[in-house]
Design a protein around this motif. Structure first.
Motif: not given
Length: 415
Positions: A319-327
């Motif tokens: 989820n941290l990886r997803w957050y950084l990629r998204t925002f």
């Protein structure tokens, strides 16, 4: 948990039946009957009559829906009726876990934890309801509630709405789901690690099992080892049972969340993550079946299941990886670091963990992980374990290749 979203479905299901109820039967009669069936469910649970208890519990839930529907249909809803309905619910909610634990002295820690979570959830529910009623009075708004009492979201829904807002956009709702997923997976990992460190779980020092079945297996003559004394298989823990119950409950609510999320994104079933939905249904069903065995005192292999729950430990990194990629895609170094952290976390939690479970199981027989897989597992377990390990290894290999590709792109872009 999602009472507000499901209330309209409940009303469509029960409202038509109100036309067929004799006028002599009042909503209060149904409330009293519902309370009686709830007490019958509690008594049956205390006598370890599992299916009878489930029958009375489902009947209690149906009657609890019906009394309110009938009161609204006849325009006879009252504060007293709402009070008695809610009082009966809370008495049953509190009594049922106690009834389940009667005759099982080791279950009281789990009951205390469950009762505490119920009361915390109820505090959130009623405090938020009181604040909402207070603000409605100040603003002069009329309550839009269908029930005689203002019922606000419960704890999980409060968490989701805290992150997403009262009328979330699809993106904000997805963000909230990721936040709750991170909280759940972190909590479950901590609880599982704590449970595995308890003394009753720890296997004795490795030694050969000299049973005939084990000697035949080692000699290559067929048969399986006797695990009747293997603490890895026979050990039990009420605390561990509680952890598996938490996971089962989370999977059930997350199935509902996936359906809501797909609807918000406007894709219907086309926008649904079918792979994740199938995973949740499969694992959730297996855990619910496990608790049917727990209720009968026949559970085995709980240590194995709790170790498998450690696979959740890779979710916060995901989820941290997803957050950084998204925002924060411009923070390429941070994104790349999260990518490699997830590569390591996925390997540890999804590939190495399976090998570790086999090693711990084989220690009782003096085997290493491969010997335990070859000699100790029956064919269905061997096929399932092998398929799981191969699938995770395949996903990890793809993950490594994709991460290397992104790292090369990042390096070239840096120059």
């Amino acid at each position: 948990m999602f009472d507000i979203q499901l209330r309209s479905f409940k009303d469509r299901l029960f409202d038509p039946s109100c036309y067929y109820i004799p006028h002599a039967v009042t909503p209060l009669h149904i409330t009293i009957t519902a309370f009686t069936t709830g007490l019958a469910a509690c008594y049956s649970a205390s006598q370890h009559q599992v299916f009878l208890s489930i029958f009375f519990w489902l009947l209690n839930r149906a009657l609890d829906c019906l009394d309110g529907a009938l009161a609204r249909h006849r325009k006879a809803a009252s504060d007293l009726g709402g009070f008695l309905d809610l009082l009966g619910d809370f008495v049953i909610y509190s009594l049922l876990p106690i009834s389940l634990a009667m005759g099982q002295p080791d279950a009281w820690d789990a009951v205390a934890t469950l009762e505490a979570s119920i009361h915390v959830n109820n505090f959130v529910l009623f405090y938020v309801a009181a604040i909402a009623e207070k603000r409605a009075r100040v603003d002069g708004e009329k309550s839009k509630e269908l029930t005689s009492l203002m019922m606000k979201p419960a704890l999980i829904e409060v968490l989701i709405r805290t992150f997403s807002g009262s009328s979330p956009s699809p993106q904000r709702f997805s963000n909230a789901v990721k936040a709750v997923s991170t909280f759940h997976s972190t909590l479950l990992t901590v609880l599982a690690l704590y449970a595995l460190r308890q003394k009753p779980w720890r296997p004795s020092s490795p030694q050969k099992d000299l049973s005939n079945a084990s000697k035949e297996n080692i000699a290559g003559k067929g048969g399986y080892p006797d695990d009747g004394r293997n603490p890895f298989i026979i050990a039990r823990s009420e605390f561990a049972n509680s952890i598996t119950a938490i996971e089962a409950g989370y999977l059930v609510q997350d199935i509902v969340v996936l359906l809501i999320e797909a609807r918000l994104h406007g894709g219907g079933t086309r926008g649904l993550d079918k792979t994740l939905l199938t995973h949740h249904i499969g694992i959730g069903s297996a855990l619910l079946l496990l608790h049917c065995h727990v209720a009968r005192g026949r559970e085995v292999g709980i240590y194995v299941i709790v170790m498998f729950l450690l696979m959740n430990s890779s979710t916060p990194i995901l989820n941290l990886r997803w957050y950084l990629r998204t925002f924060a895609p411009q923070r390429r170094a941070a994104v790349l670091l999260a990518d490699w952290a997830f590569v390591l976390g996925f390997f540890t939690a999804r590939v190495w963990l399976v090998w570790k479970i086999l090693a711990v199981y084989g220690a009782h027989h003096g085997w290493n992980a491969f010997e335990a897989y070859k000699n100790g597992l029956r064919m269905p377990c061997k096929l399932g374990t092998g398929a799981l390990w191969m699938a995770n290894m395949g996903w990890w290999t793809i993950l490594v290749m994709n991460t290397i590709g992104r790292a090369r792109t990042f390096t070239l872009g840096g120059h």
